[in-house]
Write a protein that holds these residues in place. Structure first.
Motif, PDB file in Angstrom:
ATOM      1  N   ASP A  91     -27.650  75.558  43.414  1.00 48.13           N
ATOM      2  CA  ASP A  91     -29.030  75.221  43.734  1.00 48.13           C
ATOM      3  C   ASP A  91     -29.457  73.949  43.012  1.00 48.13           C
ATOM      4  O   ASP A  91     -29.167  73.770  41.818  1.00 48.13           O
ATOM      5  N   PHE A  92     -30.165  73.082  43.744  1.00 47.78           N
ATOM      6  CA  PHE A  92     -30.664  71.824  43.179  1.00 47.78           C
ATOM      7  C   PHE A  92     -32.176  71.733  43.349  1.00 47.78           C
ATOM      8  O   PHE A  92     -32.715  72.154  44.366  1.00 47.78           O
ATOM      9  N   SER A  93     -32.817  71.164  42.339  1.00 44.74           N
ATOM     10  CA  SER A  93     -34.231  70.843  42.420  1.00 44.74           C
ATOM     11  C   SER A  93     -34.390  69.399  41.976  1.00 44.74           C
ATOM     12  O   SER A  93     -34.102  69.061  40.818  1.00 44.74           O
ATOM     13  N   ASP A  94     -34.779  68.534  42.905  1.00 46.73           N
ATOM     14  CA  ASP A  94     -34.893  67.103  42.610  1.00 46.73           C
ATOM     15  C   ASP A  94     -33.605  66.537  42.022  1.00 46.73           C
ATOM     16  O   ASP A  94     -33.613  65.755  41.067  1.00 46.73           O
ATOM     17  N   GLY A  95     -32.473  66.968  42.574  1.00 47.00           N
ATOM     18  CA  GLY A  95     -31.178  66.450  42.164  1.00 47.00           C
ATOM     19  C   GLY A  95     -30.583  67.071  40.916  1.00 47.00           C
ATOM     20  O   GLY A  95     -29.512  66.661  40.463  1.00 47.00           O
ATOM     21  N   ILE A  96     -31.257  68.059  40.337  1.00 48.74           N
ATOM     22  CA  ILE A  96     -30.799  68.706  39.109  1.00 48.74           C
ATOM     23  C   ILE A  96     -30.391  70.149  39.414  1.00 48.74           C
ATOM     24  O   ILE A  96     -31.073  70.853  40.153  1.00 48.74           O
ATOM     25  N   VAL A  97     -29.275  70.579  38.841  1.00 47.22           N
ATOM     26  CA  VAL A  97     -28.772  71.937  39.089  1.00 47.22           C
ATOM     27  C   VAL A  97     -29.645  72.955  38.370  1.00 47.22           C
ATOM     28  O   VAL A  97     -29.880  72.855  37.161  1.00 47.22           O
ATOM     29  N   VAL A  98     -30.114  73.958  39.126  1.00 48.94           N
ATOM     30  CA  VAL A  98     -30.982  74.985  38.548  1.00 48.94           C
ATOM     31  C   VAL A  98     -30.500  76.411  38.855  1.00 48.94           C
ATOM     32  O   VAL A  98     -31.174  77.375  38.525  1.00 48.94           O
ATOM     33  N   GLY A  99     -29.334  76.554  39.456  1.00 45.02           N
ATOM     34  CA  GLY A  99     -28.831  77.886  39.750  1.00 45.02           C
ATOM     35  C   GLY A  99     -27.473  77.838  40.414  1.00 45.02           C
ATOM     36  O   GLY A  99     -27.055  76.800  40.935  1.00 45.02           O
ATOM     37  N   ALA A 100     -26.763  78.962  40.385  1.00 47.60           N
ATOM     38  CA  ALA A 100     -25.456  79.046  41.042  1.00 47.60           C
ATOM     39  C   ALA A 100     -25.065  80.500  41.205  1.00 47.60           C
ATOM     40  O   ALA A 100     -25.438  81.363  40.396  1.00 47.60           O
ATOM     41  N   ARG A 101     -24.280  80.763  42.258  1.00 45.11           N
ATOM     42  CA  ARG A 101     -23.772  82.104  42.548  1.00 45.11           C
ATOM     43  C   ARG A 101     -22.361  81.999  43.097  1.00 45.11           C
ATOM     44  O   ARG A 101     -21.966  80.960  43.633  1.00 45.11           O
ATOM     45  N   GLY A 102     -21.619  83.106  42.992  1.00 47.90           N
ATOM     46  CA  GLY A 102     -20.285  83.157  43.581  1.00 47.90           C
ATOM     47  C   GLY A 102     -19.239  82.556  42.669  1.00 47.90           C
ATOM     48  O   GLY A 102     -19.164  82.876  41.488  1.00 47.90           O
ATOM     49  N   GLY A 103     -18.417  81.667  43.223  1.00 47.70           N
ATOM     50  CA  GLY A 103     -17.379  81.028  42.433  1.00 47.70           C
ATOM     51  C   GLY A 103     -16.060  81.760  42.483  1.00 47.70           C
ATOM     52  O   GLY A 103     -15.870  82.727  43.220  1.00 47.70           O
ATOM     53  N   THR A 104     -15.130  81.306  41.659  1.00 45.82           N
ATOM     54  CA  THR A 104     -13.780  81.866  41.659  1.00 45.82           C
ATOM     55  C   THR A 104     -13.764  83.311  41.187  1.00 45.82           C
ATOM     56  O   THR A 104     -13.108  84.169  41.757  1.00 45.82           O
ATOM     57  N   ASP A 105     -14.492  83.596  40.101  1.00 42.57           N
ATOM     58  CA  ASP A 105     -14.496  84.949  39.542  1.00 42.57           C
ATOM     59  C   ASP A 105     -15.387  85.913  40.326  1.00 42.57           C
ATOM     60  O   ASP A 105     -15.237  87.131  40.212  1.00 42.57           O
ATOM     61  N   LYS A 106     -16.334  85.380  41.073  1.00 39.90           N
ATOM     62  CA  LYS A 106     -17.257  86.194  41.869  1.00 39.90           C
ATOM     63  C   LYS A 106     -18.018  87.196  41.012  1.00 39.90           C
ATOM     64  O   LYS A 106     -18.351  88.294  41.463  1.00 39.90           O
ATOM     65  N   ILE A 107     -18.334  86.824  39.793  1.00 39.93           N
ATOM     66  CA  ILE A 107     -19.059  87.722  38.900  1.00 39.93           C
ATOM     67  C   ILE A 107     -20.540  87.377  38.936  1.00 39.93           C
ATOM     68  O   ILE A 107     -20.915  86.203  38.954  1.00 39.93           O
ATOM     69  N   SER A 108     -21.379  88.384  38.943  1.00 43.30           N
ATOM     70  CA  SER A 108     -22.824  88.175  38.959  1.00 43.30           C
ATOM     71  C   SER A 108     -23.338  88.025  37.535  1.00 43.30           C
ATOM     72  O   SER A 108     -22.663  88.387  36.562  1.00 43.30           O
ATOM     73  N   ILE A 109     -24.555  87.516  37.399  1.00 44.18           N
ATOM     74  CA  ILE A 109     -25.155  87.387  36.073  1.00 44.18           C
ATOM     75  C   ILE A 109     -25.332  88.767  35.443  1.00 44.18           C
ATOM     76  O   ILE A 109     -25.164  88.934  34.229  1.00 44.18           O
ATOM     77  N   GLU A 110     -25.633  89.764  36.255  1.00 38.26           N
ATOM     78  CA  GLU A 110     -25.801  91.128  35.735  1.00 38.26           C
ATOM     79  C   GLU A 110     -24.489  91.642  35.139  1.00 38.26           C
ATOM     80  O   GLU A 110     -24.471  92.233  34.050  1.00 38.26           O
ATOM     81  N   GLU A 111     -23.392  91.407  35.852  1.00 38.31           N
ATOM     82  CA  GLU A 111     -22.089  91.854  35.362  1.00 38.31           C
ATOM     83  C   GLU A 111     -21.688  91.083  34.108  1.00 38.31           C
ATOM     84  O   GLU A 111     -21.079  91.641  33.191  1.00 38.31           O
ATOM     85  N   ARG A 112     -22.039  89.814  34.057  1.00 35.57           N
ATOM     86  CA  ARG A 112     -21.722  89.035  32.853  1.00 35.57           C
ATOM     87  C   ARG A 112     -22.452  89.601  31.635  1.00 35.57           C
ATOM     88  O   ARG A 112     -21.906  89.635  30.525  1.00 35.57           O
ATOM     89  N   LEU A 113     -23.699  90.024  31.818  1.00 34.46           N
ATOM     90  CA  LEU A 113     -24.440  90.618  30.711  1.00 34.46           C
ATOM     91  C   LEU A 113     -23.746  91.873  30.190  1.00 34.46           C
ATOM     92  O   LEU A 113     -23.705  92.118  28.981  1.00 34.46           O
ATOM     93  N   VAL A 114     -23.186  92.662  31.110  1.00 31.39           N
ATOM     94  CA  VAL A 114     -22.478  93.877  30.707  1.00 31.39           C
ATOM     95  C   VAL A 114     -21.182  93.521  29.984  1.00 31.39           C
ATOM     96  O   VAL A 114     -20.887  94.029  28.894  1.00 31.39           O
ATOM     97  N   ARG A 115     -20.384  92.649  30.582  1.00 30.36           N
ATOM     98  CA  ARG A 115     -19.084  92.304  29.992  1.00 30.36           C
ATOM     99  C   ARG A 115     -19.230  91.588  28.657  1.00 30.36           C
ATOM    100  O   ARG A 115     -18.337  91.658  27.803  1.00 30.36           O
ATOM    101  N   SER A 116     -20.361  90.917  28.477  1.00 29.46           N
ATOM    102  CA  SER A 116     -20.609  90.225  27.211  1.00 29.46           C
ATOM    103  C   SER A 116     -21.154  91.164  26.142  1.00 29.46           C
ATOM    104  O   SER A 116     -21.344  90.760  25.000  1.00 29.46           O
TER     105      SER A 116
END
Length: 276
Positions: free
Chosen positions: A40-65
């Motif tokens: 996600d971009f706002s005025d050319g600046i990155v402000v969000g992202a989903r998916g990717g190679t690992d396909k891990i969500s922010i919620e799952e990252r909070l648990v694994r961390s």
């Protein structure tokens, strides 16, 4: 702006540069044969992202961390359905995670997804302009220029790192031939050594430290190259990274101090949005 094509013809660095220079707002979708990432971009600046190679969500990252338990995740997920509030809002309201930890985790989550895409050699991209809403409490936007520099550096250095740490699923132990007290190590390297018990895999260490993946891999590669660590002869039990983080508290007082120092020194550029 119509921006579509293949990654063979137009690399991710060039795409980011174009969106950043033109200060566009919208979603960049990247796809290869097995993966999909949305940035996600706002005025050319990155402000969000989903998916990717690992396909891990922010919620799952909070648990694994280890920042929240699996039970807390399930409770929060139910409240999200009941209230229709974002996950981040609910866990803050419930006091499960403090705002700084959440902000840092979201920053790490987004940057990891973006940097992963630099290794994609084939696939397609499409940028769609759209209104972007993001939670400014939890966001320190990432400039495209900074992402490009870091992403290209990671791509350039990855082959040498992976020569020594070729898999994230391998567990390591301190070498029996080395006396850790007789060698000069950085704080980060000392912390990693304290977490190597023959069961925690490289991926476990990455999640447990809550640091950028490549930074951890570089430190482990240096330790392996210097002969300070070696692959474990044990088979990992498959315990989650939440287990790793929980057991950090069992380290010596000095080790805990080192870990906290490393965590504080990390985390800078960050970004996220309500639906991240």
């Amino acid at each position: 702006m119509a921006l579509t094509g293949t990654l063979k013809d137009f690399g991710i660095a060039e795409i980011l540069q174009l969106i950043g220079t033109q200060m566009k707002t919208g979603v960049l979708t990247l796809k290869d044969e097995d993966h999909r990432a949305e940035i996600d971009f706002s005025d050319g600046i990155v402000v969000g992202a989903r998916g990717g190679t690992d396909k891990i969500s922010i919620e799952e990252r909070l648990v694994r961390s280890g920042l929240i338990t699996r039970e807390q995740y399930e409770v929060t997920a139910r409240k999200v359905k009941e209230t229709l509030k974002p996950f981040s809002t609910v866990i803050l309201e419930e006091g499960m995670v403090d705002i700084d930890s959440l902000r840092n985790t979201m920053a790490l989550h987004i940057s990891e997804i973006v940097y992963e895409t630099f290794s994609w050699k084939s696939g397609t991209y499409e940028f769609e302009q759209s209104f972007m809403q993001w939670d400014k409490r939890l966001v320190t936007p990432m400039k495209a220029e900074s992402i490009m520099m870091d992403g290209l550096r990671i791509v350039d250095e990855t082959p040498s790192v992976m020569k020594h740490i070729p898999s994230l699923d391998v567990a390591y132990v301190p070498s029996s031939r080395i006396d850790p007290g007789s060698i000069e190590l950085s704080r980060g390297e000392k912390t990693i050594l304290n977490m190597l018990n023959g069961q925690n895999t490289v991926q476990d260490i990455i999640y447990g430290l809550r640091q950028p993946r490549f930074d951890v891999l570089k430190q482990m590669a240096q330790l392996r190259q210097s002969g300070f660590i070696e692959p474990s002869s044990q088979e990992p039990t498959g315990k989650s990274s939440a287990f790793v983080s929980a057991n950090i508290n069992k380290m010596t007082q000095v080790s805990v101090y080192v870990l906290l120092a490393v965590m504080v020194l990390e985390i800078g550029r960050a970004s996220g949005r309500e639906r991240v």
